[in-house]
Each structure stands twice: as C-alpha cells, then as structure tokens.
Design a protein around this motif. Structure first.
Motif, PDB file in Angstrom:
ATOM      1  N   PHE A  35       0.818  -1.210   0.000  1.00  0.00           N
ATOM      2  CA  PHE A  35       0.000   0.000   0.000  1.00  0.00           C
ATOM      3  C   PHE A  35       0.853   1.261   0.000  1.00  0.00           C
ATOM      4  N   GLY A  36       1.909   1.254   0.785  1.00  0.00           N
ATOM      5  CA  GLY A  36       2.714   2.464   0.925  1.00  0.00           C
ATOM      6  C   GLY A  36       2.108   3.386   1.975  1.00  0.00           C
ATOM      7  N   PRO A  37       2.863   4.391   2.382  1.00  0.00           N
ATOM      8  CA  PRO A  37       2.400   5.252   3.473  1.00  0.00           C
ATOM      9  C   PRO A  37       1.173   6.099   3.113  1.00  0.00           C
ATOM     10  N   THR A  38       1.087   6.565   1.876  1.00  0.00           N
ATOM     11  CA  THR A  38      -0.041   7.419   1.505  1.00  0.00           C
ATOM     12  C   THR A  38      -1.347   6.645   1.505  1.00  0.00           C
ATOM     13  N   MET A  40      -1.946   3.839   2.994  1.00  0.00           N
ATOM     14  CA  MET A  40      -2.244   3.370   4.346  1.00  0.00           C
ATOM     15  C   MET A  40      -2.905   4.478   5.162  1.00  0.00           C
ATOM     16  N   GLY A  41      -2.473   5.716   4.984  1.00  0.00           N
ATOM     17  CA  GLY A  41      -3.106   6.833   5.666  1.00  0.00           C
ATOM     18  C   GLY A  41      -4.557   6.991   5.236  1.00  0.00           C
ATOM     19  N   VAL A  42      -4.801   6.864   3.942  1.00  0.00           N
ATOM     20  CA  VAL A  42      -6.167   6.963   3.434  1.00  0.00           C
ATOM     21  C   VAL A  42      -7.015   5.815   3.980  1.00  0.00           C
ATOM     22  N   ALA A  43      -6.487   4.597   3.954  1.00  0.00           N
ATOM     23  CA  ALA A  43      -7.234   3.441   4.451  1.00  0.00           C
ATOM     24  C   ALA A  43      -7.517   3.585   5.944  1.00  0.00           C
ATOM     25  N   THR A  44      -6.552   4.095   6.702  1.00  0.00           N
ATOM     26  CA  THR A  44      -6.743   4.285   8.136  1.00  0.00           C
ATOM     27  C   THR A  44      -7.852   5.299   8.410  1.00  0.00           C
ATOM     28  N   ARG A  45      -7.856   6.390   7.657  1.00  0.00           N
ATOM     29  CA  ARG A  45      -8.903   7.398   7.852  1.00  0.00           C
ATOM     30  C   ARG A  45     -10.270   6.863   7.448  1.00  0.00           C
ATOM     31  N   MET A  47     -11.266   3.696   7.538  1.00  0.00           N
ATOM     32  CA  MET A  47     -11.699   2.752   8.566  1.00  0.00           C
ATOM     33  C   MET A  47     -12.134   3.479   9.832  1.00  0.00           C
ATOM     34  N   GLY A  48     -11.439   4.548  10.194  1.00  0.00           N
ATOM     35  CA  GLY A  48     -11.849   5.342  11.345  1.00  0.00           C
ATOM     36  C   GLY A  48     -13.211   5.983  11.133  1.00  0.00           C
ATOM     37  N   PHE A  49     -13.444   6.495   9.921  1.00  0.00           N
ATOM     38  CA  PHE A  49     -14.738   7.098   9.608  1.00  0.00           C
ATOM     39  C   PHE A  49     -15.837   6.042   9.646  1.00  0.00           C
ATOM     40  N   LEU A  50     -15.556   4.857   9.111  1.00  0.00           N
ATOM     41  CA  LEU A  50     -16.538   3.773   9.145  1.00  0.00           C
ATOM     42  C   LEU A  50     -16.880   3.397  10.583  1.00  0.00           C
ATOM     43  N   LEU A  51     -15.876   3.323  11.443  1.00  0.00           N
ATOM     44  CA  LEU A  51     -16.113   3.028  12.859  1.00  0.00           C
ATOM     45  C   LEU A  51     -16.951   4.118  13.515  1.00  0.00           C
ATOM     46  N   LEU A  52     -16.668   5.375  13.188  1.00  0.00           N
ATOM     47  CA  LEU A  52     -17.437   6.490  13.736  1.00  0.00           C
ATOM     48  C   LEU A  52     -18.897   6.411  13.307  1.00  0.00           C
ATOM     49  N   VAL A  53     -19.142   6.122  12.037  1.00  0.00           N
ATOM     50  CA  VAL A  53     -20.509   6.036  11.533  1.00  0.00           C
ATOM     51  C   VAL A  53     -21.267   4.888  12.203  1.00  0.00           C
ATOM     52  N   MET A  54     -20.606   3.743  12.366  1.00  0.00           N
ATOM     53  CA  MET A  54     -21.267   2.610  13.019  1.00  0.00           C
ATOM     54  C   MET A  54     -21.577   2.930  14.482  1.00  0.00           C
ATOM     55  N   ALA A  55     -20.667   3.605  15.174  1.00  0.00           N
ATOM     56  CA  ALA A  55     -20.908   3.965  16.574  1.00  0.00           C
ATOM     57  C   ALA A  55     -22.060   4.958  16.680  1.00  0.00           C
ATOM     58  N   ALA A  56     -22.102   5.919  15.770  1.00  0.00           N
ATOM     59  CA  ALA A  56     -23.197   6.886  15.794  1.00  0.00           C
ATOM     60  C   ALA A  56     -24.529   6.199  15.525  1.00  0.00           C
ATOM     61  N   GLN A  57     -24.546   5.266  14.588  1.00  0.00           N
ATOM     62  CA  GLN A  57     -25.774   4.550  14.283  1.00  0.00           C
ATOM     63  C   GLN A  57     -26.256   3.739  15.488  1.00  0.00           C
TER      64      GLN A  57
END
Length: 69
Positions: A35-38, A40-45, A47-57
């Motif tokens: 993936f490379g660092p760039t 991986m940063g996008v994938a991390t963000r 996944m974090g957004f997906l986790l936030l949306v699921m928690a809000a739901q």
C-alpha cells in the motif's frame, strides 16, 4: 434448550472469524509495504470514519429505542 446444530454452527463461525483475522494479521506487513504510506493513511482514515458512523448509528438506535418505550 441446548441445540447441537446451532452450537456447532456458532463454534465453526467463530473459528472461521479467528482464522480470517490470523490470515489478515499474518500478511499485514506485506499489505503495508504494498500500500505504501499514503494509501495506508487513506485506508486508516476511511476505517476510522466507518467506525465512527457505526458507533453513531448504534447510539442513535439506542436513543430511539429508549424514546419509543
């Protein structure tokens, strides 16, 4: 009541989930290099957004359940 078929399906599903997690973690280093660092940063963000949306739901569903009862 104890149902052997449901219990065996549950255990098999848990074993499969553990196996999939093991495979994902085993190849984690290779995926990170690929993936490379760039990316991986996008994938991390993402996944974090997906986790936030699921928690809000889940929170909204909890509040809705309390309000309706």
């Amino acid at each position: 009541a104890f149902e052997p078929m449901r219990t065996s399906i549950t255990v098999a599903t848990m074993v499969l989930a553990v196996f999939i997690c093991f495979i994902a973690m085993y190849f984690c280093h290779w995926v990170t290099k690929w993936f490379g660092p760039t990316r991986m940063g996008v994938a991390t963000r993402l996944m974090g957004f997906l986790l936030l949306v699921m928690a809000a739901q889940m929170g909204l569903e909890g509040v809705r359940t309390i309000m309706l009862s």
